[in-house]
Scaffold this motif. Structure first.
Motif, PDB file in Angstrom:
ATOM      1  N   CYS A  77       0.784  -1.163   0.146  1.00 47.64           N
ATOM      2  CA  CYS A  77       0.007   0.116  -0.027  1.00 47.64           C
ATOM      3  C   CYS A  77       0.828   1.340  -0.190  1.00 47.64           C
ATOM      4  O   CYS A  77       0.702   2.133  -0.705  1.00 47.64           O
ATOM      5  CB  CYS A  77      -1.037   0.023   1.319  1.00 47.64           C
ATOM      6  N   ALA A  78       1.867   1.352   0.735  1.00 47.59           N
ATOM      7  CA  ALA A  78       2.885   2.431   0.858  1.00 47.59           C
ATOM      8  C   ALA A  78       3.393   2.861  -0.251  1.00 47.59           C
ATOM      9  O   ALA A  78       3.780   3.739  -0.860  1.00 47.59           O
ATOM     10  CB  ALA A  78       3.848   2.283   2.064  1.00 47.59           C
ATOM     11  N   ALA A  79       3.890   1.544  -1.239  1.00 47.69           N
ATOM     12  CA  ALA A  79       4.688   1.597  -2.268  1.00 47.69           C
ATOM     13  C   ALA A  79       3.498   2.241  -3.383  1.00 47.69           C
ATOM     14  O   ALA A  79       4.029   3.266  -4.342  1.00 47.69           O
ATOM     15  CB  ALA A  79       5.172   0.230  -3.130  1.00 47.69           C
ATOM     16  N   HIS A  80       2.422   1.952  -3.439  1.00 43.69           N
ATOM     17  CA  HIS A  80       1.498   2.486  -4.423  1.00 43.69           C
ATOM     18  C   HIS A  80       1.157   3.957  -4.154  1.00 43.69           C
ATOM     19  O   HIS A  80       1.536   4.855  -5.210  1.00 43.69           O
ATOM     20  CB  HIS A  80       0.088   1.929  -4.307  1.00 43.69           C
ATOM     21  N   ALA A  92       1.289   8.495   4.603  1.00 44.02           N
ATOM     22  CA  ALA A  92       0.503   7.362   4.626  1.00 44.02           C
ATOM     23  C   ALA A  92       1.263   5.926   5.392  1.00 44.02           C
ATOM     24  O   ALA A  92       0.668   5.315   6.303  1.00 44.02           O
ATOM     25  CB  ALA A  92      -0.043   6.786   3.314  1.00 44.02           C
ATOM     26  N   ALA A  93       2.412   5.911   4.903  1.00 45.11           N
ATOM     27  CA  ALA A  93       3.302   4.839   5.406  1.00 45.11           C
ATOM     28  C   ALA A  93       3.566   5.014   6.888  1.00 45.11           C
ATOM     29  O   ALA A  93       3.305   3.908   7.825  1.00 45.11           O
ATOM     30  CB  ALA A  93       4.560   4.793   4.724  1.00 45.11           C
ATOM     31  N   ALA A  94       3.682   6.278   7.331  1.00 42.97           N
ATOM     32  CA  ALA A  94       3.935   6.383   8.867  1.00 42.97           C
ATOM     33  C   ALA A  94       2.624   6.250   9.460  1.00 42.97           C
ATOM     34  O   ALA A  94       2.721   5.751  10.538  1.00 42.97           O
ATOM     35  CB  ALA A  94       4.387   8.182   9.116  1.00 42.97           C
ATOM     36  N   VAL A  95       1.527   6.562   8.909  1.00 40.85           N
ATOM     37  CA  VAL A  95       0.220   6.494   9.732  1.00 40.85           C
ATOM     38  C   VAL A  95      -0.062   4.994  10.009  1.00 40.85           C
ATOM     39  O   VAL A  95      -0.477   4.400  10.977  1.00 40.85           O
ATOM     40  CB  VAL A  95      -0.980   7.078   9.083  1.00 40.85           C
ATOM     41  N   MET A  96       0.370   4.268   8.866  1.00 43.54           N
ATOM     42  CA  MET A  96      -0.017   2.735   8.689  1.00 43.54           C
ATOM     43  C   MET A  96       0.956   2.056  10.105  1.00 43.54           C
ATOM     44  O   MET A  96       0.579   1.149  10.740  1.00 43.54           O
ATOM     45  CB  MET A  96       0.316   2.030   7.668  1.00 43.54           C
ATOM     46  N   LEU A  97       2.320   2.817  10.133  1.00 41.20           N
ATOM     47  CA  LEU A  97       3.049   2.118  11.089  1.00 41.20           C
ATOM     48  C   LEU A  97       2.690   2.331  12.529  1.00 41.20           C
ATOM     49  O   LEU A  97       2.896   1.571  13.355  1.00 41.20           O
ATOM     50  CB  LEU A  97       4.881   2.757  10.735  1.00 41.20           C
ATOM     51  N   ARG A 153     -10.420   3.982   4.695  1.00 47.29           N
ATOM     52  CA  ARG A 153     -11.091   5.543   4.510  1.00 47.29           C
ATOM     53  C   ARG A 153      -9.689   6.403   4.370  1.00 47.29           C
ATOM     54  O   ARG A 153      -9.691   7.325   3.588  1.00 47.29           O
ATOM     55  CB  ARG A 153     -11.923   5.815   5.362  1.00 47.29           C
ATOM     56  N   PHE A 154      -8.583   6.239   5.038  1.00 44.05           N
ATOM     57  CA  PHE A 154      -7.775   7.005   5.154  1.00 44.05           C
ATOM     58  C   PHE A 154      -6.963   7.081   3.807  1.00 44.05           C
ATOM     59  O   PHE A 154      -6.504   7.992   3.226  1.00 44.05           O
ATOM     60  CB  PHE A 154      -6.931   6.697   6.190  1.00 44.05           C
ATOM     61  N   LEU A 155      -6.772   5.746   3.391  1.00 40.85           N
ATOM     62  CA  LEU A 155      -6.068   5.679   2.011  1.00 40.85           C
ATOM     63  C   LEU A 155      -6.749   5.998   0.926  1.00 40.85           C
ATOM     64  O   LEU A 155      -6.286   6.753  -0.207  1.00 40.85           O
ATOM     65  CB  LEU A 155      -5.611   4.265   1.681  1.00 40.85           C
ATOM     66  N   ALA A 179      -2.754  19.455   1.222  1.00 37.12           N
ATOM     67  CA  ALA A 179      -3.060  18.039   1.263  1.00 37.12           C
ATOM     68  C   ALA A 179      -3.323  17.335   2.214  1.00 37.12           C
ATOM     69  O   ALA A 179      -4.436  16.645   2.650  1.00 37.12           O
ATOM     70  CB  ALA A 179      -2.272  17.624   0.083  1.00 37.12           C
ATOM     71  N   LEU A 180      -2.376  17.328   3.280  1.00 36.14           N
ATOM     72  CA  LEU A 180      -2.223  16.787   4.458  1.00 36.14           C
ATOM     73  C   LEU A 180      -3.440  17.095   5.443  1.00 36.14           C
ATOM     74  O   LEU A 180      -4.120  16.373   6.091  1.00 36.14           O
ATOM     75  CB  LEU A 180      -0.980  17.117   5.532  1.00 36.14           C
TER      76      LEU A 180
END
Lengths: 316, 130
Positions: A77-80, A92-97, A153-155, A179-180
């Motif tokens: 997901c982070a790569a996409h 997005a990667a930071a939030v998933m982590l 929903r976040f993604l 954007a953020l």
């Protein structure tokens, strides 16, 4: 009933004989669904979205321990997202982590719930997850269920606002903050996440408590209770905040059917032959309710045969 | 002659060893307090890393506010709030962790106790055979 029991025993025997291959195969099919769902919704990285990459990743996930599957899915997901927009992808990667470190590390084995929610959401059946989770898992299952909805929903909002921060290799430094802010404001204002989390919490709690009670057919009644509570909660909470979801009825009904089938294959008991016994040992006095399992007549005869001539001699 | 009872017991023991037994035996190599402390240390690192990431994201989203504080040399109050929230988060997660990991350790010990009882029964079957 006899036919059903025979079918059940034959199926279980067949699956146990090839258990390793069934486990790998079912994981492979499940992960193909997960990666296909990810590619359909946020598939911006062409190399990862290809069939070969999907098959390869699914094969890898089918053999590694289940705790690492969540990492690989998160990395995909982070790569996409990074391919779509570097700054948004990194956030997005930071939030998933953060979600993993704070919420999911306490019970990594229940992470399958996290993956099931976005996959079933594509078919509007995500409300079946809490009904089944209350039967199989502990009440902690509410956390991966809510996290799955939150991350989905976040993604989605990340993808919608990524163009403000610049897409691909171009970065719009002035648009990053906008954007953020858009992403987080929309995510935290999305009442659908809270409605789903509240419905899932109520369903899992009802399913867990009722399913473990000592009355007859408690597990099946627990499924129905979980579905009823989830429908009631989602309608009431949805009407209150303006985020009603009619798909809860279909999802909850599907959860009851699938849960009943799972429970049928897990364990089936004959309540008409239950016994109450009392006995004691050095430490405790026991009040025991013993409910025998259903065995098909053919299975019972095979067990008597397996006991062998020794038992016949003893009886004689 | 095959002893079916012994085969059943050994199969159960073997299934446990293969699945949950690995995890339970590695937990059992610690004392309860040592295991909880070890898990709380990992917990602390996870909370610290998460807090740092959340702070970075917050500063990115509110960069104008942070720049104003820097310009007015008024970061002290902001950092006091951040440290207070961080300590609160560490305390909450430590409390949750103490309960969760103690329950995990106790569940592992209970399963291991049943496993050792199985092993005793298997040994008893073996002695009866002899």
């Amino acid at each position: 009933m006899e036919g059903l029991l025979t079918f059940r025993e034959n199926s279980i025997r067949f699956i146990k004989e090839y258990e390793t291959w069934f486990r790998i195969g079912s994981r492979f099919v499940g992960m193909m669904f997960v990666f296909t769902c990810i590619n359909n919704s946020i598939g911006h990285f062409a190399a990862l979205s290809s069939l070969i990459a999907t098959v390869l990743l699914s094969l890898i996930c089918s053999v590694i321990p289940s705790g690492f599957i969540v990492f690989i899915t998160g990395a995909v997901c982070a790569a996409h997202m990074i391919k779509l927009s570097m700054p948004v992808g990194l956030v997005a990667a930071a939030v998933m982590l953060i979600v993993y470190l704070l919420f999911l590390k306490f019970s990594p084995r229940q992470s399958v719930i996290l993956l099931a929610v976005p996959v079933l959401m594509q078919f509007h059946l995500h409300f079946m997850v809490p009904v089944i989770a209350g039967l199989i898992f502990t009440p902690y299952a509410i956390v991966p269920a809510a996290a799955g909805m939150f991350l989905t929903r976040f993604l989605y909002y990340c993808g919608a606002s990524a163009s403000l921060a610049g897409t691909g290799s171009s970065i719009n430094y002035e648009g990053i903050i906008t954007a953020l802010n858009n992403i987080f404001t929309q995510t935290f204002a999305d009442k659908y996440i809270w409605v789903y989390a509240a419905g899932a919490a109520a369903a899992i709690a009802a399913g867990y408590l009722v399913g473990r009670a000592s009355f007859d057919h408690a597990r099946y009644i627990g499924l129905i209770a979980a579905a009823a509570v989830e429908i009631a909660f989602v309608f009431i909470a949805g009407a209150a905040v303006g985020a009603a979801s009619p798909s809860v009825i279909a999802g909850a009904a599907a959860g009851v059917i699938v849960g009943a089938i799972l429970q049928f294959f897990r364990c089936i008991v004959d309540y008409s032959r239950k016994e109450y016994v009392q006995f004691e040992d050095e430490d405790y006095y026991y009040y025991v309710k013993a409910v025998p399992k259903y065995l098909s007549r053919r299975g019972g005869q095979e067990k008597k045969k397996a006991a062998g001539p020794e038992q016949a001699e003893k009886r004689d | 002659m095959l002893d079916l009872k012994k085969i059943r017991l050994m199969t159960r023991a073997s299934v446990y060893e293969k699945e949950e037994g690995v995890r339970d035996m590695s937990r059992n190599s610690f004392f309860a307090s040592d295991y909880v402390r070890y898990c709380l240390l990992k917990n602390f690192l996870a909370v610290t890393l998460s807090a740092f990431l959340i702070l970075v994201i917050y500063c990115l989203c509110n960069v104008e506010y942070v720049m104003t504080l820097v310009a007015e040399v008024n970061l002290g109050q902001f950092f006091r709030k951040v440290i207070f929230i961080y300590i609160l988060a560490v305390c909450v997660y430590t409390g949750i962790g103490v309960i969760a990991y103690s329950v995990q350790y106790k569940a592992s010990r209970d399963r291991l106790r049943k496993y050792y009882r199985l092993l005793k029964l298997i040994e008893k079957c073996g002695q009866e055979d002899r």
